[in-house]
Write a protein that holds these residues in place. Sequence first.
Motif, PDB file in Angstrom:
ATOM      1  N   LYS A   1      -0.289   1.099   2.395  1.00  0.00           N
ATOM      2  CA  LYS A   1      -0.707   0.751   1.039  1.00  0.00           C
ATOM      3  C   LYS A   1      -0.714  -0.769   0.921  1.00  0.00           C
ATOM      4  O   LYS A   1       0.335  -1.372   0.644  1.00  0.00           O
ATOM      5  CB  LYS A   1       0.225   1.369   0.008  1.00  0.00           C
TER       6      LYS A   1
ATOM      7  N   HIS B   1      -1.608  -2.721  -1.299  1.00  0.00           N
ATOM      8  CA  HIS B   1      -1.235  -3.228  -2.618  1.00  0.00           C
ATOM      9  C   HIS B   1       0.227  -2.928  -2.974  1.00  0.00           C
ATOM     10  O   HIS B   1       0.686  -3.343  -4.034  1.00  0.00           O
ATOM     11  CB  HIS B   1      -2.154  -2.634  -3.688  1.00  0.00           C
ATOM     12  N   ASN B   2       0.931  -2.217  -2.109  1.00  0.00           N
ATOM     13  CA  ASN B   2       2.331  -1.889  -2.343  1.00  0.00           C
ATOM     14  C   ASN B   2       3.060  -1.952  -1.008  1.00  0.00           C
ATOM     15  O   ASN B   2       3.238  -0.937  -0.330  1.00  0.00           O
ATOM     16  CB  ASN B   2       2.469  -0.506  -2.980  1.00  0.00           C
ATOM     17  N   LEU B   3       3.467  -3.152  -0.621  1.00  0.00           N
ATOM     18  CA  LEU B   3       4.093  -3.335   0.690  1.00  0.00           C
ATOM     19  C   LEU B   3       5.469  -2.688   0.755  1.00  0.00           C
ATOM     20  O   LEU B   3       5.895  -2.244   1.828  1.00  0.00           O
ATOM     21  CB  LEU B   3       4.201  -4.834   1.008  1.00  0.00           C
ATOM     22  N   HIS B   4       6.162  -2.650  -0.344  1.00  0.00           N
ATOM     23  CA  HIS B   4       7.488  -2.021  -0.330  1.00  0.00           C
ATOM     24  C   HIS B   4       7.376  -0.533  -0.006  1.00  0.00           C
ATOM     25  O   HIS B   4       8.189  -0.002   0.768  1.00  0.00           O
ATOM     26  CB  HIS B   4       8.174  -2.220  -1.679  1.00  0.00           C
ATOM     27  N   ALA B   5       6.393   0.139  -0.590  1.00  0.00           N
ATOM     28  CA  ALA B   5       6.190   1.556  -0.286  1.00  0.00           C
ATOM     29  C   ALA B   5       5.663   1.765   1.122  1.00  0.00           C
ATOM     30  O   ALA B   5       5.801   2.861   1.678  1.00  0.00           O
ATOM     31  CB  ALA B   5       5.235   2.182  -1.300  1.00  0.00           C
ATOM     32  N   SER B   6       5.079   0.742   1.721  1.00  0.00           N
ATOM     33  CA  SER B   6       4.574   0.834   3.096  1.00  0.00           C
ATOM     34  C   SER B   6       5.643   0.544   4.134  1.00  0.00           C
ATOM     35  O   SER B   6       5.351   0.611   5.331  1.00  0.00           O
ATOM     36  CB  SER B   6       3.406  -0.136   3.281  1.00  0.00           C
TER      37      SER B   6
END
Length: 270
Positions: free
Chosen positions: A219, A221-226
């Motif tokens: 993702k 746009h969402n590096l933390h979730a990646s």
Amino acid sequence: MASLLPARATRTVSCSAYRSVVRPSSAQLALPLVRPSSAQLALPLVRRNYSTPAEEEPVDYASKPRWSYTPPRAKAPFSLHYNSRRPEFPVNSDPQVLDRFYVGFLGPGGENVLNEETKWLAVTHKSFDQGRRGFNDRLAFLGKRIVCLQASLALVQSPPNSPPVSSDAYGREPFAHPALEGLPNLTMGAENFALSKENLAALAQEYKLPAVVRWSPRKPHNLHASGVDLVLAHTLYALIGAIALEKGGQVANKVARERILQPLGFKVTG
């Protein structure tokens, strides 16, 4: 005449004709099996290559460094992401930016510690370019063993966090030795807490590692979730493993103590 027959007779004729076509005769079953000869087996297989609508211009790969391109034979003739709407994640391709990171991580002259290929390999995650340019999993495995060993030695050599037990209810005194005073530090989870992926990722942010690590997040746009914390911790271990590979374990131990453990709060000696 076929139309004048009753429906039952028509079904009987069609079923018998179907059985005569499907079932082989006794003469056919009696034929011997024909096996291909060795000469026929030795014939080369004819394979069809995929064709592309537009031929690419020839590129001189001999003059390009290995880290800067994908091997031609590793490319698929079609897109592996069918109708993918995921945007491309920008990664660093400037050697000067990478050299500045190594100077900040290893100090003056840090850009010359590793050779050109190893410098790029140490900061390349397996998600980048689908692993076709090499990735740092093996370097990270070696580096993690080195960092964990140095962390255990640092904890053993540190003073204990709890007072020693003088005696028990029966008046027995435990054996005491200066070399064993820090041994209880290994049983309190201090190493796992200090070397957590969150702490290592925060340290990597201070070294500006995200600016040079090459990876492809799920993702963008969402590096933390990646899983950016895990990727940064993994890359820090890979840097130590790369130094051990080229400069030896003594240099890697020193870098692990001074650049990773000491900023995390470990009391290192030597």
